[in-house]
Design a protein around this motif. Sequence first.
Motif, short mmCIF file in Angstrom:
data_model
loop_
_atom_site.label_atom_id
_atom_site.label_comp_id
_atom_site.label_asym_id
_atom_site.label_seq_id
_atom_site.Cartn_x
_atom_site.Cartn_y
_atom_site.Cartn_z
N GLY A 259 0.78 -1.40 0.09
CA GLY A 259 -0.08 -0.14 0.14
C GLY A 259 0.73 1.18 -0.02
O GLY A 259 0.29 2.39 -0.79
N LEU B 215 -6.42 0.12 -10.72
CA LEU B 215 -6.47 -0.21 -9.49
C LEU B 215 -5.52 -1.04 -8.70
O LEU B 215 -5.28 -1.15 -7.56
CB LEU B 215 -7.99 -1.28 -9.35
N ILE C 241 -2.87 1.56 -7.67
CA ILE C 241 -3.23 2.15 -6.41
C ILE C 241 -3.18 1.20 -5.06
O ILE C 241 -2.75 1.66 -4.26
CB ILE C 241 -4.56 2.76 -6.57
N GLY C 242 -3.37 0.04 -5.44
CA GLY C 242 -3.14 -0.97 -4.61
C GLY C 242 -1.81 -1.16 -4.10
O GLY C 242 -1.33 -1.44 -2.90
N HIS D 243 -0.87 3.61 -2.20
CA HIS D 243 -2.02 4.55 -2.05
C HIS D 243 -2.03 6.13 -2.16
O HIS D 243 -2.85 6.59 -2.71
CB HIS D 243 -2.80 4.08 -0.45
N ILE E 67 -3.20 7.98 -5.45
CA ILE E 67 -4.50 8.63 -5.84
C ILE E 67 -4.34 9.91 -5.87
O ILE E 67 -4.64 10.63 -6.62
CB ILE E 67 -5.44 8.11 -4.59
N ALA F 195 -10.85 4.45 -10.78
CA ALA F 195 -9.89 3.69 -9.89
C ALA F 195 -9.81 4.53 -8.74
O ALA F 195 -9.94 3.75 -7.35
CB ALA F 195 -8.54 3.29 -10.50
N CYS F 196 -9.33 5.77 -8.46
CA CYS F 196 -9.28 6.84 -7.33
C CYS F 196 -10.65 6.62 -6.74
O CYS F 196 -10.40 6.39 -5.47
CB CYS F 196 -8.77 7.83 -7.90
N ARG G 24 -11.10 3.51 -4.77
CA ARG G 24 -10.04 2.92 -3.59
C ARG G 24 -9.89 4.18 -2.82
O ARG G 24 -8.93 4.31 -1.96
CB ARG G 24 -8.85 2.65 -4.25
N ASN H 220 -11.11 4.94 0.01
CA ASN H 220 -10.81 4.61 1.50
C ASN H 220 -9.46 4.14 1.62
O ASN H 220 -8.94 4.16 2.77
CB ASN H 220 -11.83 3.53 1.77
N ASP H 221 -8.41 3.97 0.60
CA ASP H 221 -7.20 3.61 1.02
C ASP H 221 -6.47 4.64 1.53
O ASP H 221 -5.32 4.57 2.16
CB ASP H 221 -6.53 2.91 -0.22
#
Length: 398
Positions: A102, A158, A161-162, A165, A168, A189-190, A193, A195-196
């Motif tokens: 992350g 996705l 970003i994983g 983080h 984003i 994708a942003c 995600r 909440n990341d």
Amino acid sequence: MTRLDPGLWMERPGFRKLLAALSGDDGATRLVGGAVRDWLLGAQVADIDLATRLAPPQVIAALEEAGIRAVPTGLAHGTVTAVVGGTPYEVTTLRRDVQSFGRHAEVAFTDDWQEDAARRDFTMNALYADPVSGEVLDWFGGLDDLSARRVRFIGEPLARIGEDHLRILRFFRFSARFAPELDAAGLAACAARANDLMALSRERIRDELLKLLALPSPASTVEAMVGNAILRPVLPEIGMAGVAQLRLLIDAETAARVSADGLRRLSALLPADAALAADVGARLKLSNADRNRLSLDADRSPAPDDPRALAYAVGPAAALDLLLLTGDARAGQWAGALSSWARPRLPISGKDLIAMGLPPGPQVSRRLGEVERRWVEAGFPADRNRVMAIARELLGMK
């Protein structure tokens, strides 16, 4: 074939010596990332990053043999800072991700340029340049995206970003800087995600957000972030009303010919609530001075006739902020004066009041405060005798 002029970097302090040490003539080392991107755009370049096939111990040994200072700034991730001619250059061994968490990744070193490029965030940041010929190498369509002013993730957004983080916020910052429109796949994708962001340190969020806000025209990008609930997990206080205030502030800055300021623009995005501003400042781990300024900026009362009185109370930076945030037409007139204004010191003290006959005690501080207010209203006269006259008049003494 796209080429850059090697003269752009060859004449920089110590670069030829560095290149020779790192076997650049043999293709082992190339320029990479932001410098290549910005040169292609005709923009100024401050820092140069290098990618190399040499392993970190080889880099250090080669630099030391050449008499170049080697600073192991990130050996676990293959980065050594070479300081030559008084200029630092980041040198990073080619890498591939083994496992990502992350924000932090476990990497393995490689000699494959494309593998190294594949782990970067956006196509425009995965461009390399041969230091001798100037040839630009591009495996993921970065040149086309740069030409189209499109910020696009490498590979599956996705997944990228994983891996990190922070990408984003970087997506929006780079889009605000380079792209007239947001890439649809990247935006989706942003949003998916967002909440990341909660897993990131607040310092990382702060730094990226303030960099974004300090760009010339970030309002449309921030509006898209708010509309897609990007900031809601970490800064739910920012809404569309704040975006409207940001646009007004940017207009005021432009009219007053005042440089963009990320902290001032963050103030515009927040509701005019000092307690809330203090909470946001603490959450983002701002410095004490910036936290205080953010809270002061929440007071949107009209400025006094002499803005120096406001600067005396809250400091020149916050005073200029408030002139701009309230749309005061005098902001441009006072911007230069406030930027160089030094807070004057009251020429008398409580001892002077006691010498006039005021009995010692708490009232001395109170009456001195009254004198100070009169002195501010009078325009900060430096003449001690004049201030003594103000005090005598206030105390009813001749």
